[in-house]
Design a protein around this motif. Structure first.
Motif, PDB file in Angstrom:
ATOM      1  N   MET A   1       0.717  -1.308   0.245  1.00 35.51           N
ATOM      2  CA  MET A   1       0.053  -0.181   0.037  1.00 35.51           C
ATOM      3  C   MET A   1       0.914   0.722  -0.132  1.00 35.51           C
ATOM      4  SD  MET A   1      -2.947  -0.300  -0.030  1.00 35.51           S
ATOM      5  CE  MET A   1      -2.586  -1.337  -1.829  1.00 35.51           C
ATOM      6  N   ASP A   2       2.200   1.584   0.492  1.00 35.10           N
ATOM      7  CA  ASP A   2       2.820   2.368   0.519  1.00 35.10           C
ATOM      8  C   ASP A   2       3.777   2.584  -0.922  1.00 35.10           C
ATOM      9  OD1 ASP A   2       2.676   2.420   3.414  1.00 35.10           O
ATOM     10  OD2 ASP A   2       4.903   1.326   4.063  1.00 35.10           O
ATOM     11  N   ALA A   3       3.339   1.625  -1.904  1.00 39.76           N
ATOM     12  CA  ALA A   3       4.012   1.726  -3.224  1.00 39.76           C
ATOM     13  C   ALA A   3       2.862   2.391  -4.051  1.00 39.76           C
ATOM     14  CB  ALA A   3       4.473   0.718  -4.153  1.00 39.76           C
ATOM     15  N   VAL A   4       1.274   2.139  -3.054  1.00 41.44           N
ATOM     16  CA  VAL A   4       0.448   2.625  -4.285  1.00 41.44           C
ATOM     17  C   VAL A   4      -0.019   4.394  -3.762  1.00 41.44           C
ATOM     18  CG1 VAL A   4      -1.677   2.501  -4.717  1.00 41.44           C
ATOM     19  CG2 VAL A   4      -0.730   0.493  -4.554  1.00 41.44           C
ATOM     20  N   ILE A   5       0.444   4.560  -2.229  1.00 44.07           N
ATOM     21  CA  ILE A   5       0.098   5.945  -2.106  1.00 44.07           C
ATOM     22  C   ILE A   5       1.028   7.148  -2.843  1.00 44.07           C
ATOM     23  CG2 ILE A   5       0.157   7.590   0.291  1.00 44.07           C
ATOM     24  CD1 ILE A   5      -1.400   4.679   1.720  1.00 44.07           C
ATOM     25  N   GLU A   6       2.623   6.634  -3.142  1.00 44.74           N
ATOM     26  CA  GLU A   6       3.474   7.163  -3.305  1.00 44.74           C
ATOM     27  C   GLU A   6       3.193   7.197  -4.396  1.00 44.74           C
ATOM     28  OE1 GLU A   6       7.280   4.453  -2.715  1.00 44.74           O
ATOM     29  OE2 GLU A   6       6.961   5.570   0.107  1.00 44.74           O
ATOM     30  N   GLN A   7       2.873   6.082  -4.907  1.00 43.50           N
ATOM     31  CA  GLN A   7       2.471   6.460  -6.717  1.00 43.50           C
ATOM     32  C   GLN A   7       1.250   7.481  -6.825  1.00 43.50           C
ATOM     33  OE1 GLN A   7       0.808   2.904  -9.036  1.00 43.50           O
ATOM     34  NE2 GLN A   7       0.174   4.460 -10.802  1.00 43.50           N
ATOM     35  N   ILE A   8       0.253   7.016  -5.922  1.00 38.77           N
ATOM     36  CA  ILE A   8      -1.256   9.083  -6.666  1.00 38.77           C
ATOM     37  C   ILE A   8      -0.175  10.095  -5.708  1.00 38.77           C
ATOM     38  CG2 ILE A   8      -2.757   9.371  -4.929  1.00 38.77           C
ATOM     39  CD1 ILE A   8      -3.139   6.733  -4.418  1.00 38.77           C
ATOM     40  N   ALA A   9       0.353  10.110  -4.802  1.00 33.11           N
ATOM     41  CA  ALA A   9       1.585  11.471  -4.363  1.00 33.11           C
ATOM     42  C   ALA A   9       2.547  12.261  -6.185  1.00 33.11           C
ATOM     43  CB  ALA A   9       2.551  10.720  -3.802  1.00 33.11           C
ATOM     44  N   ALA A  10       3.082  11.156  -6.839  1.00 33.75           N
ATOM     45  CA  ALA A  10       3.530  10.871  -7.532  1.00 33.75           C
ATOM     46  C   ALA A  10       2.374  12.234  -8.514  1.00 33.75           C
ATOM     47  CB  ALA A  10       4.452   9.577  -8.145  1.00 33.75           C
ATOM     48  N   GLN A  11       1.625  10.552  -9.175  1.00 37.02           N
ATOM     49  CA  GLN A  11       1.096  11.400 -10.487  1.00 37.02           C
ATOM     50  C   GLN A  11       0.099  12.897 -10.060  1.00 37.02           C
ATOM     51  OE1 GLN A  11      -0.556   6.590 -11.423  1.00 37.02           O
ATOM     52  NE2 GLN A  11      -2.248   8.475 -10.652  1.00 37.02           N
ATOM     53  N   SER A  12      -0.032  12.948  -8.608  1.00 34.86           N
ATOM     54  CA  SER A  12      -1.006  14.156  -7.988  1.00 34.86           C
ATOM     55  C   SER A  12       0.128  15.614  -8.636  1.00 34.86           C
ATOM     56  CB  SER A  12      -1.208  14.240  -6.488  1.00 34.86           C
ATOM     57  OG  SER A  12       0.212  14.422  -6.404  1.00 34.86           O
ATOM     58  N   LYS A  13       1.117  15.837  -8.852  1.00 34.86           N
ATOM     59  CA  LYS A  13       1.889  16.396  -9.299  1.00 34.86           C
ATOM     60  C   LYS A  13       2.639  16.737 -11.330  1.00 34.86           C
ATOM     61  CE  LYS A  13       5.073  15.355  -5.586  1.00 34.86           C
ATOM     62  NZ  LYS A  13       6.629  15.241  -4.709  1.00 34.86           N
ATOM     63  N   LEU A  14       1.482  15.773 -11.895  1.00 35.54           N
ATOM     64  CA  LEU A  14       1.013  15.918 -12.636  1.00 35.54           C
ATOM     65  C   LEU A  14       0.387  17.483 -13.386  1.00 35.54           C
ATOM     66  CD1 LEU A  14       1.374  12.864 -13.974  1.00 35.54           C
ATOM     67  CD2 LEU A  14       2.963  13.721 -14.093  1.00 35.54           C
ATOM     68  N   PRO A  15       1.171  17.930 -14.267  1.00 39.39           N
ATOM     69  CA  PRO A  15      -0.440  18.903 -14.975  1.00 39.39           C
ATOM     70  C   PRO A  15      -1.573  18.037 -15.777  1.00 39.39           C
ATOM     71  CG  PRO A  15       1.804  18.836 -16.033  1.00 39.39           C
ATOM     72  CD  PRO A  15       2.074  17.885 -15.070  1.00 39.39           C
ATOM     73  N   LEU A  16      -2.303  18.903 -15.419  1.00 38.64           N
ATOM     74  CA  LEU A  16      -3.571  18.680 -15.787  1.00 38.64           C
ATOM     75  C   LEU A  16      -3.985  17.671 -17.443  1.00 38.64           C
ATOM     76  CD1 LEU A  16      -6.190  17.999 -15.977  1.00 38.64           C
ATOM     77  CD2 LEU A  16      -6.991  19.921 -16.146  1.00 38.64           C
ATOM     78  N   GLU A  17      -2.602  18.958 -18.468  1.00 37.54           N
ATOM     79  CA  GLU A  17      -2.495  17.833 -19.563  1.00 37.54           C
ATOM     80  C   GLU A  17      -2.216  17.016 -19.782  1.00 37.54           C
ATOM     81  OE1 GLU A  17       0.330  21.071 -19.244  1.00 37.54           O
ATOM     82  OE2 GLU A  17      -2.348  20.766 -18.722  1.00 37.54           O
ATOM     83  N   GLN A  18      -1.448  15.973 -18.925  1.00 44.84           N
ATOM     84  CA  GLN A  18      -0.297  14.548 -18.589  1.00 44.84           C
ATOM     85  C   GLN A  18      -0.795  13.769 -17.856  1.00 44.84           C
ATOM     86  OE1 GLN A  18       3.781  15.372 -18.394  1.00 44.84           O
ATOM     87  NE2 GLN A  18       3.214  16.894 -19.762  1.00 44.84           N
ATOM     88  N   ALA A  19      -2.241  14.402 -17.666  1.00 46.81           N
ATOM     89  CA  ALA A  19      -2.918  13.571 -15.490  1.00 46.81           C
ATOM     90  C   ALA A  19      -3.403  12.289 -16.514  1.00 46.81           C
ATOM     91  CB  ALA A  19      -4.426  14.669 -15.325  1.00 46.81           C
ATOM     92  N   VAL A  20      -3.191  11.044 -15.012  1.00 47.43           N
ATOM     93  CA  VAL A  20      -3.943   9.859 -15.789  1.00 47.43           C
ATOM     94  C   VAL A  20      -5.025   9.323 -14.091  1.00 47.43           C
ATOM     95  CG1 VAL A  20      -1.615   9.083 -16.887  1.00 47.43           C
ATOM     96  CG2 VAL A  20      -1.496   8.867 -13.974  1.00 47.43           C
ATOM     97  N   PRO A  21      -5.151   8.476 -14.413  1.00 48.45           N
ATOM     98  CA  PRO A  21      -6.580   7.921 -13.115  1.00 48.45           C
ATOM     99  C   PRO A  21      -5.569   7.379 -12.192  1.00 48.45           C
ATOM    100  CG  PRO A  21      -7.214   6.108 -15.644  1.00 48.45           C
ATOM    101  CD  PRO A  21      -5.585   7.475 -16.219  1.00 48.45           C
ATOM    102  N   LEU A  22      -6.660   6.775 -10.807  1.00 51.55           N
ATOM    103  CA  LEU A  22      -5.499   6.701 -10.289  1.00 51.55           C
ATOM    104  C   LEU A  22      -4.782   4.885 -10.320  1.00 51.55           C
ATOM    105  CD1 LEU A  22      -8.258   7.149  -7.087  1.00 51.55           C
ATOM    106  CD2 LEU A  22      -6.131   8.043  -7.444  1.00 51.55           C
ATOM    107  N   PRO A  23      -4.256   4.712  -9.238  1.00 51.47           N
ATOM    108  CA  PRO A  23      -4.215   2.865  -9.593  1.00 51.47           C
ATOM    109  C   PRO A  23      -5.507   2.060  -9.170  1.00 51.47           C
ATOM    110  CG  PRO A  23      -3.060   3.868  -8.013  1.00 51.47           C
ATOM    111  CD  PRO A  23      -3.184   4.828  -8.657  1.00 51.47           C
ATOM    112  N   VAL A  24      -5.276   1.150 -10.443  1.00 52.74           N
ATOM    113  CA  VAL A  24      -6.429   0.468  -9.769  1.00 52.74           C
ATOM    114  C   VAL A  24      -7.160   0.078  -8.427  1.00 52.74           C
ATOM    115  CG1 VAL A  24      -6.983  -0.395 -12.128  1.00 52.74           C
ATOM    116  CG2 VAL A  24      -5.608  -1.687 -10.847  1.00 52.74           C
ATOM    117  N   GLN A  25      -5.644  -0.343  -7.841  1.00 48.36           N
ATOM    118  CA  GLN A  25      -5.637  -1.253  -5.861  1.00 48.36           C
ATOM    119  C   GLN A  25      -5.968  -0.159  -5.555  1.00 48.36           C
ATOM    120  OE1 GLN A  25      -3.248  -0.973  -8.164  1.00 48.36           O
ATOM    121  NE2 GLN A  25      -1.860  -2.514  -6.871  1.00 48.36           N
ATOM    122  N   ALA A  26      -6.344   1.169  -5.793  1.00 48.66           N
ATOM    123  CA  ALA A  26      -7.754   2.106  -4.760  1.00 48.66           C
ATOM    124  C   ALA A  26      -8.709   1.715  -4.529  1.00 48.66           C
ATOM    125  CB  ALA A  26      -7.119   3.559  -5.212  1.00 48.66           C
ATOM    126  N   TYR A  27      -9.293   1.199  -6.272  1.00 47.74           N
ATOM    127  CA  TYR A  27     -11.010   1.502  -5.606  1.00 47.74           C
ATOM    128  C   TYR A  27     -11.197  -0.269  -4.999  1.00 47.74           C
ATOM    129  CZ  TYR A  27     -10.283   4.906  -9.553  1.00 47.74           C
ATOM    130  OH  TYR A  27     -10.062   5.780 -10.188  1.00 47.74           O
TER     131      TYR A  27
END
Length: 414
Positions: A1-27
């Motif tokens: 789970m730490d890796a999944v949360i780290e991925q979300i934290a990293a993705q949150s820094k992308l600009p909107l035009e490069q944004a991607v969905p959440l990692p599926v484990q979050a669902y």
């Protein structure tokens, strides 16, 4: 789970035009869900009711959130409180035992009696009686009232903060966009109880908040009413809320005023609203799950509560200005609005269930977001803040963006 949360934290820094969905484990991952319960639903503000849900002294509404049994109740002093339902003696739910299903959900009571040892409490939470306990040395019934749950009331909506540690509720961003809307004077005309769905709460919120899917699943319902080309996205200010303006389309507009196509309505528009405000519905969400669609005549409030890693419960209240109760054809108009909601909600519900199922696929990775899915991008920033302490309002360095891009590519190809 730490890796999944780290991925979300990293993705949150992308600009909107490069944004991607959440990692599926979050669902669907139970461990991820438990972290959400502790770091979001127990520690942030969550809306659980309206004050009119308990209109008279003694009226109560049971609420279960994040494993915490609560009760919203109006006291004999006319004050609305939120109290724990856990008896102070041996921790039994006051509405458990032989309480009938209807009384377990809501009702009116002079006092609440524990089904185990008959300790009783007044609607203000104070202990009324503890049988035989006066024989215990130094027992003081004033020390054993029901524990209060921290709450705040905003324009008639009751928000709770279970752990009591959140910053004061801040709705100033909402108020600025709402302008002449003030829901203090609105009342619930009808409630559509959608029940429990086998869908993670985030899938439901994501679907609610983005209008990109109007051109797909809603092409015959919402797309004619609010065409994707007329939807204006709000500025991505604030780390915990999003809004967009869904403006009436030419195919369904009821007319034009001051150069604005007017949104069709079931009831008269609120008299305080301008022609501009009557041309649109607002789509608003305060994360995690406060969702309202303010409209000139009827506002839809999506009252949702997570019930598990892959389930949530939903009720939708149709709210109208208090002065509109009793206008001509009121009941018929409200029924038409509720039926229209059921139509497009059935479309949403079905597609959300499909999404939930396929999030377990080994090929559910490498997605991209459209600009009209800005709300999903903003919710990632919220999750990064609550779960990883990442401040989405802080400037993002080029190195962080590059690292986030690399993490997204790795997730897509691994």
């Amino acid at each position: 789970m730490d890796a999944v949360i780290e991925q979300i934290a990293a993705q949150s820094k992308l600009p909107l035009e490069q944004a991607v969905p959440l990692p599926v484990q979050a669902y669907w991952d139970p461990e991820f869900y438990e972290r959400e319960i502790e770091q979001i639903f127990r520690s942030d503000w969550v809306c659980v009711s309206r004050v009119e849900d308990v209109p008279a002294p003694g009226d109560y509404l049971a609420v279960d959130l994040g494993g915490e049994p609560m009760i919203v109740v109006r006291g004999q002093d006319d004050v609305v409180r939120v109290l724990s339902r856990v008896c102070r003696h041996r921790y039994v739910d006051l509405l458990g035992g032989k309480t009938s299903p209807d009384k377990r959900a809501r009702g009116c009571a002079e006092w609440f009696e524990c089904p185990y040892h008959s300790w009783t409490y007044r609607p203000d939470g104070s202990l009324l009686n503890a049988p035989e306990m006066l024989e215990r040395p130094d027992f003081d019934r004033h020390d054993y009232g029901l524990r209060p749950i921290r709450h705040e009331i905003w324009q008639g909506f009751v928000f709770v903060n279970i752990d009591g540690q959140a910053e004061p509720l801040d709705m100033s961003g909402f108020e600025q966009i709402l302008d002449q809307y003030d829901f203090t004077g609105w009342k619930t005309a009808d409630v559509v109880d959608w029940g429990e769905s086998t869908v993670n709460w985030k899938i439901m919120v994501e679907n609610y908040a983005e209008c990109y899917h109007h051109i797909g699943i809603h092409k015959e319902t919402l797309q004619p009413l609010w065409p994707i080309g007329t939807v204006e996205l709000g500025e991505p200010t604030g780390r915990d809320w999003f809004y967009s303006r869904m403006k009436a389309g030419p195919e369904t507009a009821s007319g034009e005023e001051d150069g604005y196509l007017q949104q069709p309505s079931w009831l008269p528009a609120h008299p305080a609203l301008s022609a501009y405000q009557r041309s649109q519905s607002l789509l608003m969400v305060k994360f995690p799950m406060f969702m309202i669609v303010p409209s000139p005549d009827i506002t839809f409030w999506f009252k949702a509560i997570p019930t598990g890693p892959e389930t949530h419960r939903l009720e939708v209240a149709l709210m109208v200005p208090e002065q509109h109760f009793g206008v001509e054809n009121f009941e018929e108009s409200v029924k038409e609005a509720a039926d229209f909601f059921r139509t497009f909600q059935a479309e949403d519900s079905s597609i959300n269930e499909y999404v939930q199922t396929t999030t377990r696929s080994m090929n559910a990775r490498g997605g991209v977001l459209h600009r009209h899915e800005q709300a999903i991008w903003q919710m990632q920033k919220y999750l990064a803040w609550r779960l990883a302490g990442v401040d989405s309002d802080a400037p993002v360095a080029d190195d962080d963006v590059a690292a986030a891009q690399g993490a997204a590519v790795l997730a897509a190809t691994s």
